[in-house]
Scaffold this motif. Sequence first.
Motif, PDB file in Angstrom:
ATOM      1  N   ILE A 178       8.112  10.453  -4.305  1.00  0.00           N
ATOM      2  CA  ILE A 178       8.511  10.835  -2.954  1.00  0.00           C
ATOM      3  C   ILE A 178       9.250   9.682  -2.283  1.00  0.00           C
ATOM      4  O   ILE A 178       9.088   8.520  -2.668  1.00  0.00           O
ATOM      5  CB  ILE A 178       7.301  11.230  -2.069  1.00  0.00           C
ATOM      6  CG1 ILE A 178       6.416  10.006  -1.792  1.00  0.00           C
ATOM      7  CG2 ILE A 178       6.526  12.366  -2.674  1.00  0.00           C
ATOM      8  CD1 ILE A 178       5.513  10.161  -0.598  1.00  0.00           C
ATOM      9  N   GLN A 179      10.043  10.008  -1.281  1.00  0.00           N
ATOM     10  CA  GLN A 179      10.705   9.002  -0.468  1.00  0.00           C
ATOM     11  C   GLN A 179       9.728   8.495   0.592  1.00  0.00           C
ATOM     12  O   GLN A 179       9.243   9.245   1.423  1.00  0.00           O
ATOM     13  CB  GLN A 179      11.941   9.596   0.218  1.00  0.00           C
ATOM     14  CG  GLN A 179      12.610   8.683   1.235  1.00  0.00           C
ATOM     15  CD  GLN A 179      13.225   7.460   0.596  1.00  0.00           C
ATOM     16  OE1 GLN A 179      14.171   7.577  -0.193  1.00  0.00           O
ATOM     17  NE2 GLN A 179      12.703   6.284   0.925  1.00  0.00           N
ATOM     18  N   GLY A 180       9.413   7.196   0.539  1.00  0.00           N
ATOM     19  CA  GLY A 180       8.535   6.611   1.537  1.00  0.00           C
ATOM     20  C   GLY A 180       9.251   6.438   2.867  1.00  0.00           C
ATOM     21  O   GLY A 180      10.479   6.336   2.919  1.00  0.00           O
ATOM     22  N   ARG A 207       3.143   2.276  -4.467  1.00  0.00           N
ATOM     23  CA  ARG A 207       4.373   2.164  -3.695  1.00  0.00           C
ATOM     24  C   ARG A 207       5.316   1.209  -4.398  1.00  0.00           C
ATOM     25  O   ARG A 207       4.949   0.071  -4.704  1.00  0.00           O
ATOM     26  CB  ARG A 207       4.051   1.644  -2.291  1.00  0.00           C
ATOM     27  CG  ARG A 207       5.256   1.221  -1.467  1.00  0.00           C
ATOM     28  CD  ARG A 207       4.762   0.784  -0.106  1.00  0.00           C
ATOM     29  NE  ARG A 207       5.706  -0.026   0.629  1.00  0.00           N
ATOM     30  CZ  ARG A 207       5.411  -0.632   1.784  1.00  0.00           C
ATOM     31  NH1 ARG A 207       4.195  -0.504   2.292  1.00  0.00           N
ATOM     32  NH2 ARG A 207       6.316  -1.357   2.404  1.00  0.00           N
ATOM     33  N   ALA A 208       6.519   1.673  -4.683  1.00  0.00           N
ATOM     34  CA  ALA A 208       7.534   0.852  -5.336  1.00  0.00           C
ATOM     35  C   ALA A 208       8.614   0.458  -4.335  1.00  0.00           C
ATOM     36  O   ALA A 208       8.827   1.150  -3.327  1.00  0.00           O
ATOM     37  CB  ALA A 208       8.163   1.618  -6.495  1.00  0.00           C
ATOM     38  N   ASN A 214       0.831  -1.209   0.000  1.00  0.00           N
ATOM     39  CA  ASN A 214       0.000   0.000   0.000  1.00  0.00           C
ATOM     40  C   ASN A 214       0.867   1.261   0.000  1.00  0.00           C
ATOM     41  O   ASN A 214       1.877   1.317   0.712  1.00  0.00           O
ATOM     42  CB  ASN A 214      -0.894   0.038   1.234  1.00  0.00           C
ATOM     43  CG  ASN A 214      -2.147  -0.814   1.104  1.00  0.00           C
ATOM     44  OD1 ASN A 214      -3.113  -0.582   1.799  1.00  0.00           O
ATOM     45  ND2 ASN A 214      -2.128  -1.810   0.247  1.00  0.00           N
ATOM     46  N   PRO A 215       0.464   2.291  -0.741  1.00  0.00           N
ATOM     47  CA  PRO A 215       1.167   3.578  -0.681  1.00  0.00           C
ATOM     48  C   PRO A 215       0.777   4.322   0.596  1.00  0.00           C
ATOM     49  O   PRO A 215       0.000   5.280   0.573  1.00  0.00           O
ATOM     50  CB  PRO A 215       0.699   4.302  -1.950  1.00  0.00           C
ATOM     51  CG  PRO A 215      -0.654   3.727  -2.217  1.00  0.00           C
ATOM     52  CD  PRO A 215      -0.598   2.299  -1.762  1.00  0.00           C
ATOM     53  N   GLU A 216       1.302   3.859   1.734  1.00  0.00           N
ATOM     54  CA  GLU A 216       0.847   4.318   3.048  1.00  0.00           C
ATOM     55  C   GLU A 216       1.033   5.821   3.264  1.00  0.00           C
ATOM     56  O   GLU A 216       0.164   6.493   3.839  1.00  0.00           O
ATOM     57  CB  GLU A 216       1.579   3.537   4.143  1.00  0.00           C
ATOM     58  CG  GLU A 216       1.283   2.040   4.128  1.00  0.00           C
ATOM     59  CD  GLU A 216       2.156   1.265   5.106  1.00  0.00           C
ATOM     60  OE1 GLU A 216       2.702   1.897   6.033  1.00  0.00           O
ATOM     61  OE2 GLU A 216       2.309   0.044   4.940  1.00  0.00           O
TER      62      GLU A 216
END
Length: 253
Positions: free
Chosen positions: A232-234, A173-174, A31-33
Amino acid sequence: MNKLFASAQEAIADIDDNITLMSGGFGLCGNPENLITAFAEKGTKGLSIISNNCGTTEQGLGVLLQNGQVRKMTSSYVGENKEFEKQFLFGPLEVELVPQGTLAERIRAGGAGVPAFFTATGVGTQVADGGLPMQYNSDGEVIKTSEKKEQREFNGRKYVMETALLADVTIVRAYKADTMGNLQFRMTARNFSPMMCKAGKLTIVEAEHIVEPGEIDPDQVHVPGIYVQRLIQGKDYEKPIEQRTVRPREGGA
């Protein structure tokens, strides 16, 4: 082109209400949290979300549902979320249920510029014949159902026509990305995300690791940077488990 934004909040700052949003991941995996949290904090309303599911009651996309930010869900699986159940069966949430393989192909078709296709999945069911409940009122009465879809016969077998899916914004999310937006995914997180990147007018990616161009083996690039507009940086990933099953010990409960 450097597509890096300072934060998830900055990356979605100009996104309006009432958009169609594709969100990658599978269950709570991938998930792109950070981006989901940013949408929750921003309070974006009237979201029509296309995703395999809607997370759980308090995690993943379920956060947006709890906040009353979701108008419609297009999904293949809707379990593990009590809030989803309540909002669907007693309003106001609209739900379009799609067989999982069909959902993936509708998204892929959208990214490929294919407006529609025929599949045998759903023939002989309400998916093809219509009448599948999509929305209930507060009394639990059905107020909207699915429409009948075009069907044709090819080589003696019936098929139903499904239309492509597109989104105003895609969030995924990658595992790894370079600053030009070339992406690499890992395992289950790769199920829907790559095709979603191609089906969104604006694709925003959060990556666990961001590297310089050339540091990802070209043969391991799952999505070329041309499909990615913002990056963006997760951070602060929880890696939650959707459902944990405990097996009983042998010879006892």
